[in-house]
Design a protein around this motif. Structure first.
Motif, PDB file in Angstrom:
ATOM      1  N   PRO A  33      79.256 -11.953   1.827  1.00  0.00           N
ATOM      2  CA  PRO A  33      79.126 -12.743   2.760  1.00  0.00           C
ATOM      3  C   PRO A  33      78.113 -13.883   2.507  1.00  0.00           C
ATOM      4  O   PRO A  33      77.413 -13.904   1.566  1.00  0.00           O
ATOM      5  N   PRO A  34      78.287 -15.164   3.240  1.00  0.00           N
ATOM      6  CA  PRO A  34      77.344 -16.169   2.876  1.00  0.00           C
ATOM      7  C   PRO A  34      75.938 -15.866   3.406  1.00  0.00           C
ATOM      8  O   PRO A  34      75.794 -15.181   4.303  1.00  0.00           O
ATOM      9  N   GLU A  85      86.246  -7.998  -1.489  1.00  0.00           N
ATOM     10  CA  GLU A  85      86.011  -9.140  -0.446  1.00  0.00           C
ATOM     11  C   GLU A  85      84.956  -9.827  -1.188  1.00  0.00           C
ATOM     12  O   GLU A  85      83.822  -9.261  -1.772  1.00  0.00           O
TER      13      GLU A  85
END
Length: 322
Positions: free
Chosen positions: A31-32, A28
């Protein structure tokens, strides 16, 4: 023996299929990063607004906020941008007041707006230039009823010379409503018979870009001046700087934001320091406590708020921790 060969093939395919199902899932994306929070310094004391470069600001953390023309409310803008791609913000809370220092890149300080230019046709006929505008800074706070924004509106011509920013409310991301108050900083230099009503008291010798109220004199007094030349400029507005003193004694919601600003010609940047009470008691103003969300907008040589384009840009919404 021949019958066993197809069975072996089928078993091999089943084993291969089972192994392939055990492959790890794709990684994945990270995350930002968390949103930037501008944290106000509450320990250094209060600036005096004598300069944008007071030493007190050296002890305050600076936060960089990205500017994008794509953040323009309601109106999409082209990808190319003439405005700065970021603003640098410092914040101080002291004595019940919020101080913001906003710095952004700009290669020119635009001060002429709808000014007069002497035309080659006729005797001392002037024409107004509608293509030139001022620079503008918007600091917009969320939290008013109905989703409206509390706006601190600084302009290089119409408020900066008086050391003020105008209090306004942004409704539905498109309509700017001025806060209550009778005082006026900027006055239109109206046209009379193809000439400005007011000239500078120095007549044609004046070559500045800001016409102050105390320096105005009726243009008709100077029609005999033989030094007027084609292309000579007379400002389209005049400024009353005394409003700052007036509203300090007789406060108004419209003019409760005090400022100092400067243009650095060498490093090509504009710096504006603004201050206002956290709680002004005026109904148009947001009561600030603990933390508020805000965004910043820049206009480079642009006038109309509802005009999209590459000369304006906005930050995202950010948290200001008080």
């Amino acid at each position: 023996m021949k019958k066993l060969i197809p069975i072996a093939v089928i078993l091999s395919l089943a084993v291969w299929s089972g192994c392939s199902s055990d492959d790890p899932t794709p990684t994945e994306p990270p995350p930002p990063p968390p949103p930037v929070r501008v944290v106000a310094n509450t320990a250094v004391g209060a600036p005096t607004l004598s300069s944008v470069d007071e030493t007190i600001w050296a002890n305050v953390t600076e936060f960089t906020l990205d500017i994008s023309t794509q953040n323009s409310p309601k109106l999409p803008a082209p990808a190319s941008s003439a405005v700065s791609d970021s603003v640098r913000v410092k914040a101080i809370v002291s004595g019940g007041e919020l101080y913001l220092r906003v710095e952004f890149d700009d290669n020119d300080l635009n001060l002429l707006k709808n000014h007069y230019v002497l035309s080659p046709s006729g005797f001392l006929n002037f024409e107004r230039d509608p293509t030139s505008h001022e620079d503008q800074l918007f600091v917009m706070f969320s939290g008013l009823p109905n989703g409206d924004l509390d706006v601190w509106h600084w302009r290089s011509l119409e408020t900066a010379p008086a050391g003020l920013a105008e209090g306004r409310t942004l409704i539905n991301d498109t309509i700017l409503v001025t806060d209550s108050g009778a005082q006026k900083v900027v006055w239109d230099n109206t046209e009379v018979n193809s000439r400005p009503k007011w000239a500078h008291k120095d007549s044609s010798a004046f070559t500045g870009e800001i016409l102050y109220k105390e320096d105005t004199s009726g243009f008709d007094r100077y029609t005999g001046d033989t030094n007027w030349t084609v292309g000579h400029i007379i400002p389209g507005y005049y400024i009353d700087t005394n409003v700052r003193n007036t509203v300090q004694s007789f406060p108004e919601s419209r003019w409760d934001i005090f400022t100092v600003s400067a243009f650095d010609t060498v490093n090509e940047k504009i710096t504006v320091v603004l201050k206002r009470k956290l709680n002004t008691t005026y109904s148009e103003d947001l009561v600030m406590a603990d933390s508020v969300q805000f965004r910043i907008g820049l206009f480079d040589n642009q006038d109309k708020f509802t005009l999209g384009g590459s000369r304006r840009g906005y930050t995202d919404l950010f948290w200001l921790i008080l």
